[in-house]
Design an enzyme around this catalytic site. Structure first.
Site, PDB file in Angstrom:
ATOM      1  N   SER A 235     -10.859 126.674   0.575  1.00  0.00           N
ATOM      2  CA  SER A 235     -10.493 127.091   1.916  1.00  0.00           C
ATOM      3  C   SER A 235     -11.367 128.265   2.362  1.00  0.00           C
ATOM      4  O   SER A 235     -12.589 128.130   2.434  1.00  0.00           O
ATOM      5  CB  SER A 235      -9.004 127.413   1.926  1.00  0.00           C
ATOM      6  OG  SER A 235      -8.485 127.390   3.216  1.00  0.00           O
ATOM      7  N   ASP A 460      -6.369 116.773   5.514  1.00  0.00           N
ATOM      8  CA  ASP A 460      -6.143 118.212   5.314  1.00  0.00           C
ATOM      9  C   ASP A 460      -5.765 118.834   6.653  1.00  0.00           C
ATOM     10  O   ASP A 460      -6.581 118.878   7.580  1.00  0.00           O
ATOM     11  CB  ASP A 460      -7.407 118.867   4.768  1.00  0.00           C
ATOM     12  CG  ASP A 460      -7.193 120.298   4.306  1.00  0.00           C
ATOM     13  OD1 ASP A 460      -6.322 120.989   4.875  1.00  0.00           O
ATOM     14  OD2 ASP A 460      -7.901 120.742   3.383  1.00  0.00           O
ATOM     15  N   HIS A 488      -3.932 120.050   1.473  1.00  0.00           N
ATOM     16  CA  HIS A 488      -4.984 121.057   1.573  1.00  0.00           C
ATOM     17  C   HIS A 488      -5.737 121.156   0.262  1.00  0.00           C
ATOM     18  O   HIS A 488      -5.163 121.539  -0.763  1.00  0.00           O
ATOM     19  CB  HIS A 488      -4.364 122.399   1.950  1.00  0.00           C
ATOM     20  CG  HIS A 488      -5.355 123.477   2.222  1.00  0.00           C
ATOM     21  ND1 HIS A 488      -6.524 123.263   2.916  1.00  0.00           N
ATOM     22  CD2 HIS A 488      -5.347 124.804   1.898  1.00  0.00           C
ATOM     23  CE1 HIS A 488      -7.189 124.400   3.004  1.00  0.00           C
ATOM     24  NE2 HIS A 488      -6.506 125.347   2.398  1.00  0.00           N
TER      25      HIS A 488
END
Length: 519
Positions: A235, A460, A488
């Protein structure tokens, strides 16, 4: 947790979803004159030793009972210092905190695998502990796993300027603030938080940047004894990793960037993409729930059930049966609980049961999910995830939005993304209220680096897959792997992704461009 840049939205969660060149002329004259008039090269910061301590027994207590805790692992905790300001090496230091995990009996060690879990603001030392429990054994056999809390995060000189009471109020706020009174209250909350942090830190808030964290990471790499960096970033960790590659391309051994944040998208585009992503994720949850043989606890229309609960909790917050709990679930807390569970499909059954219980008058489950998302402990205290998230996100140079622009977007997005749109739009005001010097993220082509692996997940909601496509396109030397799954990030959730990432980290074999792994 979870750029995933996840700046905390005005309503507490929509986005809880970063070289100086010297020139001069040499004058003619004798050697002494030439020496005194020659330009002085900028001083290079020196990597400092890491002071390691054995924290194996303490961490063993923390992980007891967790899946993977049966592994034979050795843990060390460490501290080191880095310059607070890389343009002023005499301006003091910041202390960083690290955790290193190694498998007992490790052989054929390659070096350190530095991990960052995202946020920004999530503790990388905690992530290293969890990674030691979950990463494939063949990776642990070749690498120590190292988590370095970035500057301002966790135990690395943490930014702390938002009270627990303020965080409670932010996260409980109305996520669909559209009328003038609600909007004014929302903007006032954000202004108060920004003012308190500015009063606490002043110009020093400008030190908590992704660029400086990347520089810190290079010093830590040297202190660990690694000639090049091997890095696993999730991320926001993909933003940190690609920034490192831009600054130090020749020092990249392998960077696996999973759940890529789009380097080409504006803040508004990112916020809208997240709103759309969470709407799609909720629809996937609803389809899964209504397809259960046992039936969905929310009935045949989970979206309708959630809308009814949001309206109900906005008017009359839902009490909780949890012992000692004094809060009631507002619409803001309900939506944060939903958002928390949409990160991973494994949490969908808990979400269905929690929403059904809240509809029936008990918010204990949905508050638990919300607290997981926001970092709230049972005693009502918070980690500094929110403080660090805001400091880093805003120091990285977010665009500025007026209250009028944000209000208009909230109304528009509420119509287009009815669960998450208004909240996502309101989050755009956060950095407009923030008072700190900025260091914008560089363009990141990482020219001259070793191959970099970028991973995206089709479903996601936090970092939609276009971000991985765009990051891979920006990097000069990259390969893109796409997982057709949900949730995610992707590694190590499925054999196809796991085998590809393992081969890259261990043997430096990147997959061919454009490989897709099935769900």
């Amino acid at each position: 947790m979870n750029r995933h840049r996840r700046p905390i939205a005005a309503l507490g969660g929509a986005l809880l979803t970063a070289a100086v060149a010297l020139s001069g002329c040499t004058s003619s004259g004798d050697d002494a004159d030439q020496a005194s008039s020659s330009p002085t090269a900028p001083a290079e910061p020196e990597a400092q030793p890491i002071e390691w301590t054995d924290c194996d027994a303490d961490i063993d207590q923390i992980i007891a009972g967790r899946p993977g805790s049966e592994r034979e692992l050795l843990f060390e905790c460490g501290t080191t210092t880095v310059p607070a300001d890389y343009d002023d090496l005499d301006g003091g230091d910041l202390q960083l905190f690290l955790v290193r995990a190694a498998a007992a009996g490790q052989t054929d060690r390659i070096g350190s695998l530095v991990v960052n879990p995202g946020g920004p603001g999530v503790s990388a030392s905690d992530a290293a502990i969890q990674a030691a429990l979950t990463l494939p054994p063949e990776v642990l056999a070749r690498f120590d796993v190292v988590g370095v809390d970035p500057r301002g995060v966790g135990l690395s000189t943490p930014v702390e300027c938002i009270t627990d009471e303020q965080k409670d109020a932010l996260f409980a706020s109305n996520p669909r603030a559209l009328d003038e009174a609600s909007l004014s209250a929302t903007f006032e909350q954000v202004d108060e938080v920004a003012a308190a942090c500015s009063e606490e830190y002043g110009e020093a808030l400008g030190a908590f940047t992704t660029v400086d964290t990347a520089r810190d990471m290079d010093l830590v790499r040297e202190s660990l004894g690694d000639e090049q960096l091997t890095f696993l970033g999730y991320s926001y960790g993909t933003t940190l990793g690609s920034t490192y590659a831009e600054l130090f391309p020749d020092r990249v051994r392998a960077l696996a960037l999973d759940g890529a944040v789009d380097p080409t998208a504006t803040a508004q585009e990112q916020a809208e993409a997240q709103a759309a992503g969470f709407e799609t994720a909720f629809d996937a949850f609803a389809a899964n729930c209504t397809g259960l043989i046992s039936g969905c606890p929310l009935g045949e229309d989970p979206r309708g059930a959630l809308n009814a609960l949001l309206d109900q909790s906005a008017a009359t917050p839902v009490p909780s049966s949890r012992e000692g709990e004094t809060r009631q679930a507002t619409a803001g807390l309900v939506l944060n609980g939903v958002r928390s569970a949409l990160y991973q499909p494994s949490a969908w059954p808990q979400l269905a049961q929690s929403l059904a219980a809240a509809r029936d008058g008990d918010a204990a489950g949905i508050l638990t999910l919300a607290d997981t998302f926001t970092g709230r402990s049972d005693d009502g205290s918070y980690s500094n995830v929110v403080d660090a998230n805001l400091a880093i996100s805003c120091a990285d140079g977010q665009e500025q939005f007026t209250t009028e622009q944000v209000s208009a977007l909230a109304a528009d997005w509420n119509a287009r993304y009815p669960l998450f749109g208004a909240d996502a739009a309101l989050g755009l005001y956060t950095c407009s209220a923030w008072e700190a010097p900025t260091t914008p993220l560089p363009e990141r082509d990482a020219a001259g680096s070793a191959p970099i692996m970028v991973i995206g997940t089709q479903g996601d909601p936090v970092t939609p897959p276009q971000g991985a496509v765009d990051l891979a396109a920006e990097l000069d030397n990259s390969s893109l792997l796409t997982w057709e799954g949900s949730g995610h990030t992707a590694y190590p959730k499925t054999d196809c992704v796991t085998q590809a990432v393992n081969a890259y980290l261990i043997d430096l074999v990147a997959p061919p461009e454009g490989v897709t792994c099935p769900a």
